[in-house]
Design a protein around this motif. Structure first.
Motif, PDB file in Angstrom:
ATOM      1  N   ILE A   9       0.422  -1.195   0.313  1.00  0.00           N
ATOM      2  CA  ILE A   9       0.028   0.418  -0.395  1.00  0.00           C
ATOM      3  C   ILE A   9       0.431   0.966   0.086  1.00  0.00           C
ATOM      4  O   ILE A   9      -0.003   2.464  -0.407  1.00  0.00           O
ATOM      5  N   TRP A  10       1.722   1.142   0.958  1.00  0.00           N
ATOM      6  CA  TRP A  10       2.718   2.362   0.767  1.00  0.00           C
ATOM      7  C   TRP A  10       3.765   2.586  -0.755  1.00  0.00           C
ATOM      8  O   TRP A  10       3.906   3.936  -1.157  1.00  0.00           O
ATOM      9  N   LEU A  11       4.168   1.682  -0.498  1.00  0.00           N
ATOM     10  CA  LEU A  11       5.139   2.044  -2.281  1.00  0.00           C
ATOM     11  C   LEU A  11       4.366   1.777  -3.185  1.00  0.00           C
ATOM     12  O   LEU A  11       4.856   2.410  -4.081  1.00  0.00           O
ATOM     13  N   GLY A  12       2.980   1.825  -3.519  1.00  0.00           N
ATOM     14  CA  GLY A  12       1.836   1.404  -4.308  1.00  0.00           C
ATOM     15  C   GLY A  12       1.447   3.264  -4.438  1.00  0.00           C
ATOM     16  O   GLY A  12       1.518   4.168  -5.377  1.00  0.00           O
ATOM     17  N   ALA A  13       1.491   3.891  -3.565  1.00  0.00           N
ATOM     18  CA  ALA A  13       1.212   4.846  -3.486  1.00  0.00           C
ATOM     19  C   ALA A  13       2.121   6.822  -3.303  1.00  0.00           C
ATOM     20  O   ALA A  13       1.975   7.086  -4.438  1.00  0.00           O
ATOM     21  N   THR A  25      -3.951  -1.669  -6.386  1.00  0.00           N
ATOM     22  CA  THR A  25      -4.864  -0.490  -5.610  1.00  0.00           C
ATOM     23  C   THR A  25      -4.300   0.795  -5.330  1.00  0.00           C
ATOM     24  O   THR A  25      -4.905   1.332  -5.725  1.00  0.00           O
ATOM     25  N   SER A  26      -3.205   1.362  -4.417  1.00  0.00           N
ATOM     26  CA  SER A  26      -2.434   1.737  -4.104  1.00  0.00           C
ATOM     27  C   SER A  26      -2.038   3.169  -4.951  1.00  0.00           C
ATOM     28  O   SER A  26      -1.854   4.405  -5.287  1.00  0.00           O
ATOM     29  N   ASP A  27      -1.607   2.425  -6.411  1.00  0.00           N
ATOM     30  CA  ASP A  27      -0.985   3.501  -7.031  1.00  0.00           C
ATOM     31  C   ASP A  27      -2.154   4.844  -7.425  1.00  0.00           C
ATOM     32  O   ASP A  27      -2.344   5.962  -8.121  1.00  0.00           O
ATOM     33  N   THR A  28      -3.414   3.832  -7.727  1.00  0.00           N
ATOM     34  CA  THR A  28      -4.412   4.851  -7.896  1.00  0.00           C
ATOM     35  C   THR A  28      -4.513   5.726  -7.145  1.00  0.00           C
ATOM     36  O   THR A  28      -4.699   7.017  -7.672  1.00  0.00           O
ATOM     37  N   ILE A  29      -4.228   6.613  -5.813  1.00  0.00           N
ATOM     38  CA  ILE A  29      -4.035   7.569  -5.169  1.00  0.00           C
ATOM     39  C   ILE A  29      -3.377   8.550  -6.003  1.00  0.00           C
ATOM     40  O   ILE A  29      -3.688   9.770  -6.222  1.00  0.00           O
ATOM     41  N   ALA A  30      -2.112   8.270  -6.738  1.00  0.00           N
ATOM     42  CA  ALA A  30      -1.386   9.494  -7.246  1.00  0.00           C
ATOM     43  C   ALA A  30      -1.935   9.823  -8.722  1.00  0.00           C
ATOM     44  O   ALA A  30      -2.283  10.567  -8.538  1.00  0.00           O
ATOM     45  N   SER A  31      -2.725   8.376  -9.438  1.00  0.00           N
ATOM     46  CA  SER A  31      -3.284   9.076 -10.155  1.00  0.00           C
ATOM     47  C   SER A  31      -4.180   9.971 -10.205  1.00  0.00           C
ATOM     48  O   SER A  31      -4.851  11.199 -11.046  1.00  0.00           O
ATOM     49  N   VAL A  32      -5.801   9.463  -9.757  1.00  0.00           N
ATOM     50  CA  VAL A  32      -6.524  10.353  -8.799  1.00  0.00           C
ATOM     51  C   VAL A  32      -6.215  11.997  -8.870  1.00  0.00           C
ATOM     52  O   VAL A  32      -6.518  12.398  -9.111  1.00  0.00           O
ATOM     53  N   LEU A  45      -2.974  13.443  -8.063  1.00  0.00           N
ATOM     54  CA  LEU A  45      -2.106  14.242  -8.537  1.00  0.00           C
ATOM     55  C   LEU A  45      -1.772  14.091 -10.136  1.00  0.00           C
ATOM     56  O   LEU A  45      -1.278  15.065 -11.047  1.00  0.00           O
ATOM     57  N   GLY A  46      -2.736  13.503 -10.653  1.00  0.00           N
ATOM     58  CA  GLY A  46      -2.893  12.820 -12.372  1.00  0.00           C
ATOM     59  C   GLY A  46      -1.888  12.115 -12.196  1.00  0.00           C
ATOM     60  O   GLY A  46      -1.045  12.562 -13.698  1.00  0.00           O
ATOM     61  N   ILE A  47      -0.914  12.016 -12.122  1.00  0.00           N
ATOM     62  CA  ILE A  47       0.172  11.187 -12.569  1.00  0.00           C
ATOM     63  C   ILE A  47       0.137   9.843 -12.418  1.00  0.00           C
ATOM     64  O   ILE A  47      -0.167   9.655 -11.267  1.00  0.00           O
ATOM     65  N   PRO A  48       0.280   9.168 -13.195  1.00  0.00           N
ATOM     66  CA  PRO A  48       0.463   7.326 -13.195  1.00  0.00           C
ATOM     67  C   PRO A  48       1.504   6.906 -11.998  1.00  0.00           C
ATOM     68  O   PRO A  48       2.494   7.555 -11.771  1.00  0.00           O
ATOM     69  N   GLY A  49       0.403   6.245 -10.526  1.00  0.00           N
ATOM     70  CA  GLY A  49       1.452   5.734 -10.143  1.00  0.00           C
ATOM     71  C   GLY A  49       2.564   4.480 -10.266  1.00  0.00           C
ATOM     72  O   GLY A  49       3.161   5.085 -10.394  1.00  0.00           O
ATOM     73  N   THR A  50       1.712   3.602 -11.244  1.00  0.00           N
ATOM     74  CA  THR A  50       2.136   3.231 -12.157  1.00  0.00           C
ATOM     75  C   THR A  50       1.936   3.101 -13.923  1.00  0.00           C
ATOM     76  O   THR A  50       0.911   3.463 -13.709  1.00  0.00           O
ATOM     77  N   VAL A  51       2.564   2.201 -14.638  1.00  0.00           N
ATOM     78  CA  VAL A  51       1.831   1.957 -15.565  1.00  0.00           C
ATOM     79  C   VAL A  51       1.264   1.532 -16.107  1.00  0.00           C
ATOM     80  O   VAL A  51      -0.177   2.353 -16.377  1.00  0.00           O
ATOM     81  N   ALA A  52       0.589   0.766 -15.247  1.00  0.00           N
ATOM     82  CA  ALA A  52      -0.647  -0.364 -15.260  1.00  0.00           C
ATOM     83  C   ALA A  52      -2.171   0.805 -14.683  1.00  0.00           C
ATOM     84  O   ALA A  52      -3.264   0.588 -14.981  1.00  0.00           O
ATOM     85  N   SER A  53      -1.328   2.336 -14.237  1.00  0.00           N
ATOM     86  CA  SER A  53      -2.745   3.353 -13.762  1.00  0.00           C
ATOM     87  C   SER A  53      -2.807   3.970 -14.196  1.00  0.00           C
ATOM     88  O   SER A  53      -3.279   5.128 -14.428  1.00  0.00           O
ATOM     89  N   GLN A  54      -2.161   4.547 -15.902  1.00  0.00           N
ATOM     90  CA  GLN A  54      -2.133   5.510 -17.017  1.00  0.00           C
ATOM     91  C   GLN A  54      -3.735   6.484 -17.231  1.00  0.00           C
ATOM     92  O   GLN A  54      -4.080   7.137 -17.001  1.00  0.00           O
ATOM     93  N   ALA A  55      -4.552   4.554 -17.506  1.00  0.00           N
ATOM     94  CA  ALA A  55      -6.025   5.083 -18.078  1.00  0.00           C
ATOM     95  C   ALA A  55      -6.765   5.642 -16.701  1.00  0.00           C
ATOM     96  O   ALA A  55      -7.883   6.917 -17.428  1.00  0.00           O
ATOM     97  N   THR A  56      -6.428   4.944 -15.526  1.00  0.00           N
ATOM     98  CA  THR A  56      -7.153   5.615 -14.547  1.00  0.00           C
ATOM     99  C   THR A  56      -6.796   6.881 -14.179  1.00  0.00           C
ATOM    100  O   THR A  56      -8.472   7.722 -13.587  1.00  0.00           O
ATOM    101  N   VAL A  57      -5.848   7.730 -14.748  1.00  0.00           N
ATOM    102  CA  VAL A  57      -5.323   9.100 -14.107  1.00  0.00           C
ATOM    103  C   VAL A  57      -6.948  10.109 -15.539  1.00  0.00           C
ATOM    104  O   VAL A  57      -7.174  11.227 -15.250  1.00  0.00           O
TER     105      VAL A  57
END
Lengths: 360, 680
Positions: free
Chosen positions: B29-33, B71-78, B80-92
């Motif tokens: 959770i911590w690292l993904g965020a 799951t937690s990489d969504t935090i940065a995507s939503v 900050l508008g920065i994809p937390g990881t490549v897999a959450s680009q579309a979420t941005v």
């Protein structure tokens, strides 16, 4: 069993203790960075991740060793770094496949020079290839090329040792095959092999035992094809016990079976093959940069040379790679290192042309 | 089989495995965020710790951590508008506009719910699909991998922007960046100009962080605002519960996306990078009636978040059964298996089946637990969108500097991040979508490899005679044509009906939302397109001297890009001319364009980053970044000096503790030591 273990531990300890007094405390309380030129998870990384905790335990002074994956440029970056950027106080070591062929043939981007670096030790590699059994008749290796499946060699790149030795050997055997370089890694090779797109993949036995046997042989149409043996000081091929036990012939034995004649040793291809094997006689190796202190080298050597007789390491190695530990002695490693500077200029030119031909 | 299923579950719940799983989940959770850190870094971090663990504990730790980072990489995507990881680009694309509308909690609630469901569905489908793996792998040959990658890139190029041509040109830029360095065919480097750093493909993490983070942070730094463009009191019904309800209301989309994610995950080399886009594309194309995709449509969050967690299960199977690591993360996992003495292969489905099930249970438990935990803390996290942006910028920049550094741990990574930051800024402010560049960079090298190999084996384009390739080609044409037609329909509708303002249901929304590729500024876009055209033309000319086998691919891309750019240049010129008419003179138009794009302040912000890079070079990462943090708070943020000191000391302590001591990241040796003869 316990007594053998005790004896082995004593031997390992004795080897470690044999280091001079100055080397004994050189690394005490120190941290060594082991620079691995590839990303975590690959064969090289896995090997050193298994080795490093035991090496740290066996180096006098028992330093902490951390791994720094300095991947990039096909391993050149870390090798170049060892030559011109690594501190030479013994705090960093290069833990890498030996890229002697790249240096000798003058590959683009090479700035390192193994002849000036200080070799600690190396692992001997066992080289083989997996072939689709439908490329031959009834699994008879001497009929290779006569089966229903065409011979397509999945190569890495024309300048890689793996490809060079195979192309040279198959040319000597007189096999008609299509060479396709660019198959990098099992993620590309395995699906291509299973779908019948390619039919020969070269690899070292460690990779075969660790992953490829399950994918290509157990669940696919693959079988071990030949061994590409190293050579002794007199130029005689030396087959390894592991592959002999599995009934895998050397390239020389297969030639004799196919052609009923002795393997030619004087043709440029055969001499180039011997040069390539000499320049890859050390697989994974450990180096200190030029100018590193003698104490550091001695302490490192003590640790490295203790590894093959250390029961804990032997167990961990066999568990991970399914094959016995095969280390070169220090003298063998130094001899391999010296082979870089002594490569025959005429053969080097032949190899450079051969590499260029592979790109056509 | 049932026995193995239960045995696997019991093993995961036994001590100490369950403890390691818990620790893995918290760490994940911590690292993904953290932007730029993510699951792969976590796996590298954990790998050495698994030596001494039993296999179930080792994989509970690693997979537990890895499963939840998507799951937690969504935090940065939503947020900050920065994809937390490549897999959450579309979420941005939709998550960030929702946050700007003050609905971050809703987006996060939906994302967590979908992540949990996606993870569980993925694990179940994966269990049922094990017998299909061999046929799936055998039926795809190299040409199909090329075509699938092309499909992925076309999907992103067309979906991520209102201007398809711009999307495709950006994708071409990413593909060309993927040709830098060591050639995949003959090992001869290309486009490296004697610079050793360019012997490798530019590291993804430095590109992503530069491209997205710099421009989003610039917004926060210069507009004196919070992430949300609306105040707290204006937000109605943006709660987490609403997000959870959204997820269940769209249950069919969640299931479809999860299934898609699992099967794409099984294909080596493609999975993680295109899975979110494939799901997003499916959502866009199968949604009937009015939608707000790209402007804050919750379904644009639901689809990718379901798929990217499901993908993790799919990717596991080829790794376990064939030893084929589909991506970098799986290759680390494979390394861990080997270290544990576990060989991939049929044993994983027979004698070691309980271990395989233990891994699947780990995925399920980790996905559910992490979603629940994140929902609990989500409210607090989401509050950050209303915080004064100046307090966030230095903290996020710490992760941007250190995340970029993880690329290859040289100063070149930071310079690349700065360069991409500047490019990202220009792109964002002149209507060029950024996601296609990233996905094309991810897929590009493998694509070129597959293209070259296919031509070598089947003859130039001879592989197009293969039926599977033809089917994918049809899909590509349908995707591009479908998107063009859909956009035309929308434009026609917008022309006849009154424009639907993004988030028209929110009052007092004065600030403009950040819609990917949505900003219009032809005076900035025009020179940018011109420079790109020159670059592509130069790349094509340089390629003439390449070896024939590696010449075709870069030439094909460059020439296509130049042709598309000619069209874009003409459109931009026409738009610029009409703006000139509006403002009276070219000078006024240019001045207005600079003002609108915040260009000067952007340059100023970039100069701060450049200065920090010099500081890092001189004094090392820890001191350099700490100096930036303190100076930003005091000078730019105009906060009291003691706040700056707290930030600097905190940053110093965090880098030392986390990156240096815990992760053992090799940091920059301060050049000042050697400049003054300190050696080292």
């Amino acid at each position: 069993m316990t007594s053998i273990r005790t004896l082995a531990i004593s031997l390992a300890a004795a080897t470690a203790l044999a280091a001079p007094a100055a080397a004994q405390d050189f690394y005490e309380g120190q941290t060594i960075t082991c620079v691995v030129p590839y990303a975590p998870g690959g064969g090289t990384d896995a090997f050193f991740r298994v080795v490093v905790p035991h090496l740290a335990r066996l180096i006098p002074g028992q330093p902490e060793i951390i791994i720094n994956n300095m991947d990039g440029s096909g391993g050149l970056r870390a090798n170049n770094y060892a030559s011109d950027g690594m501190p030479n106080d013994g705090s960093e070591i290069l833990c890498a496949p030996w890229l002697a062929v790249a240096q000798v043939t003058g590959s683009e981007g090479v700035r390192f020079d193994y002849s000036t670096m200080r070799v600690v030790g190396g692992e001997s590699s066992i080289n083989t290839a997996v072939i689709n059994e439908n490329t031959m008749v009834d699994g008879d290796r001497s009929t290779v090329g006569q089966g229903s499946q065409p011979l397509v060699l999945a190569g890495l790149s024309p300048s890689s040792t793996l490809d060079l030795r195979q192309r040279l050997a198959y040319d000597i055997l007189g096999i008609d095959y299509l060479y396709v370089p660019g198959y990098r890694g099992s993620a590309v090779q395995v699906p291509a092999f299973l779908s019948g797109e390619v039919s020969i993949i070269g690899m070292n036995y460690g990779t075969y035992a660790a992953t490829m046997e399950a994918a290509l042989v157990d669940q696919g149409p693959g079988m071990l094809f030949v061994e590409f043996p190293g050579y002794d000081a007199d130029g005689n091929p030396v087959p390894t016990d592991v592959l002999v036990d599995l009934g895998v012939p050397t390239i020389q034995q297969l030639y004799e079976e196919m052609h009923g004649a002795e393997f030619p040793s004087d043709t440029p291809e055969a001499r180039a093959l011997q040069l390539v094997e000499g320049l890859s006689s050390m697989g994974l190796s450990v180096w200190l940069p030029e100018g590193a202190p003698d104490e550091a080298l001695e302490a490192m050597r003590a640790g490295w040379e203790a590894l093959p007789s250390d029961p804990e390491f032997i167990e961990a190695h066999e568990q991970a790679f399914g094959k016995p530990v095969g280390f070169l002695s220090y003298d063998q490693a130094v001899a391999a290192q010296q082979g870089v500077a002594g490569a025959d200029a005429e053969l080097v030119t032949f190899l450079q042309d051969f590499i260029a031909a592979g790109e056509q | 089989m049932f026995e193995a299923l239960i045995s696997g579950l019991l093993q995961v719940f036994s001590w100490p495995a369950i403890g390691y799983l818990g620790f893995g989940i918290m760490l994940g959770i911590w690292l993904g965020a953290l932007p730029g850190v993510g699951g792969v870094t976590g796996l590298i971090l954990l790998l050495p710790f698994t030596y001494t663990l039993d296999p179930v504990s080792a994989f509970a730790l690693m997979l537990g951590m890895f499963a939840v980072t998507t799951t937690s990489d969504t935090i940065a995507s939503v947020m900050l508008g920065i994809p937390g990881t490549v897999a959450s680009q579309a979420t941005v694309l939709d998550g960030y506009p929702l946050a700007q509308q003050g609905q971050a909690q809703r987006a996060l609630g939906a994302a967590y719910t979908c992540s949990a469901i996606g993870g569980v569905v993925g694990a179940v489908i994966l269990t049922l699909s094990i017998p299909l793996v061999r046929p799936i792998l055998s039926s795809f040959s190299t040409p199909e991998y090329f075509m699938l990658a092309l499909l992925g890139i076309c999907m992103v190029g067309t979906l991520s922007s209102a201007n398809i041509a711009k999307g495709l040109v950006v994708a071409a830029l990413g593909m060309m960046m993927g040709t830098i360095g060591d050639g995949t065919f003959n090992g001869v480097p290309r486009y490296w100009f004697g610079v050793e750093y360019l012997l490798q493909v530019p590291p993804l993490v430095s590109v992503v962080l530069g491209l997205f983070a710099v421009s989003e942070l610039l917004d926060l730094a210069t507009r004196n605002t919070s992430i949300s463009r609306v105040s707290k009191v204006d937000v109605r019904d943006g709660t987490m519960l609403r997000g959870i309800k959204d997820a269940f209301r769209n249950w069919w989309l969640v299931l479809k996306s999860s299934a898609l994610g699992t099967y794409i995950g099984m294909l080596p080399g493609l999975g993680a990078s295109i899975v979110d886009w494939a799901a997003y594309g499916m959502a866009v194309q199968t949604t009937k009636g009015e939608n707000k995709f790209g402007r804050g449509d919750i379904r644009g969050v639901i689809a990718p978040e379901s798929a990217n967690n499901a993908q993790r299960g799919g990717a596991l199977i080829p790794t376990l059964t064939f030893g084929i690591p589909g991506d970098f993360a799986m290759s680390i996992l494979l390394g861990a298996m080997l270290i544990q003495g576990i060989r991939p292969g049929l044993d994983m489905l027979t004698t070691n089946l309980d271990l395989t099930y233990a891994m699947i249970w780990t995925l399920i438990i980790a996905n559910v637990v992490s979603a629940l935990l994140l929902m609990v803390i989500g409210k607090q996290v989401a509050r950050a969108i209303f915080v004064d942006g100046h307090y966030l910028v230095p903290i996020v920049m710490l992760f941007v500097f250190m995340g970029s550094w993880l690329g290859s741990k040289v100063i070149g990574d930071l310079i690349l991040m700065l360069l991409m930051g500047f490019v990202g800024l220009l792109m964002k402010r002149s209507g060029w979508p950024r996601p296609p560049l990233v996905i094309a960079l991810v897929l590009g090298p493998n694509m070129e490899n597959a293209f070259t190999l296919s031509n070598r084996i089947y003859g130039n384009f001879g592989w197009l005679e293969r039926t599977p390739s033809q089917i994918i080609l049809v899909l590509i044409v349908l995707t591009v044509l479908g998107t063009i037609l859909a956009q035309r329909r929308r434009r026609r509708r917008e022309a006849t009906e009154p424009a639907v303002e993004p988030a028209a249901d929110l009052p007092n929304l004065n600030a403009k939302l950040s819609i990917e590729g949505g900003e219009r500024n032809p005076m900035i876009s025009l020179p940018f397109a011109g420079v790109l055209a020159l670059l592509f033309a130069a790349a094509a000319i340089i390629a003439i001297d390449f070896h024939p086998a590696v010449r075709l691919y870069p030439m094909m891309i460059s020439i296509t890009a130049v042709l598309l750019l000619l069209g874009i240049l003409w459109t931009d010129y026409r738009e610029a001319r009409s703006e000139r008419v509006e403002f009276g003179s070219w000078r006024m138009t240019w001045a207005e364009a600079l003002k609108k794009s915040d260009f000067i302040r952007g340059l100023y912000f970039c100069s701060w980053i450049a200065a920090t890079i010099v500081l890092i070079w001189l004094f090392g990462n820890t001191a350099g970044v700490a100096m930036f943090m303190g100076a930003y708070i005091i000078v730019w943020g105009k906060k009291p000096w003691w706040v700056g000191v707290i930030y600097a000391v905190g940053g110093y302590a965090f880098i030392t503790g986390f990156y240096d001591e815990l992760m053992h990241i090799a940091l920059q040796r301060p050049a000042i030591l050697s400049l003054f003869g300190g050696g080292g």
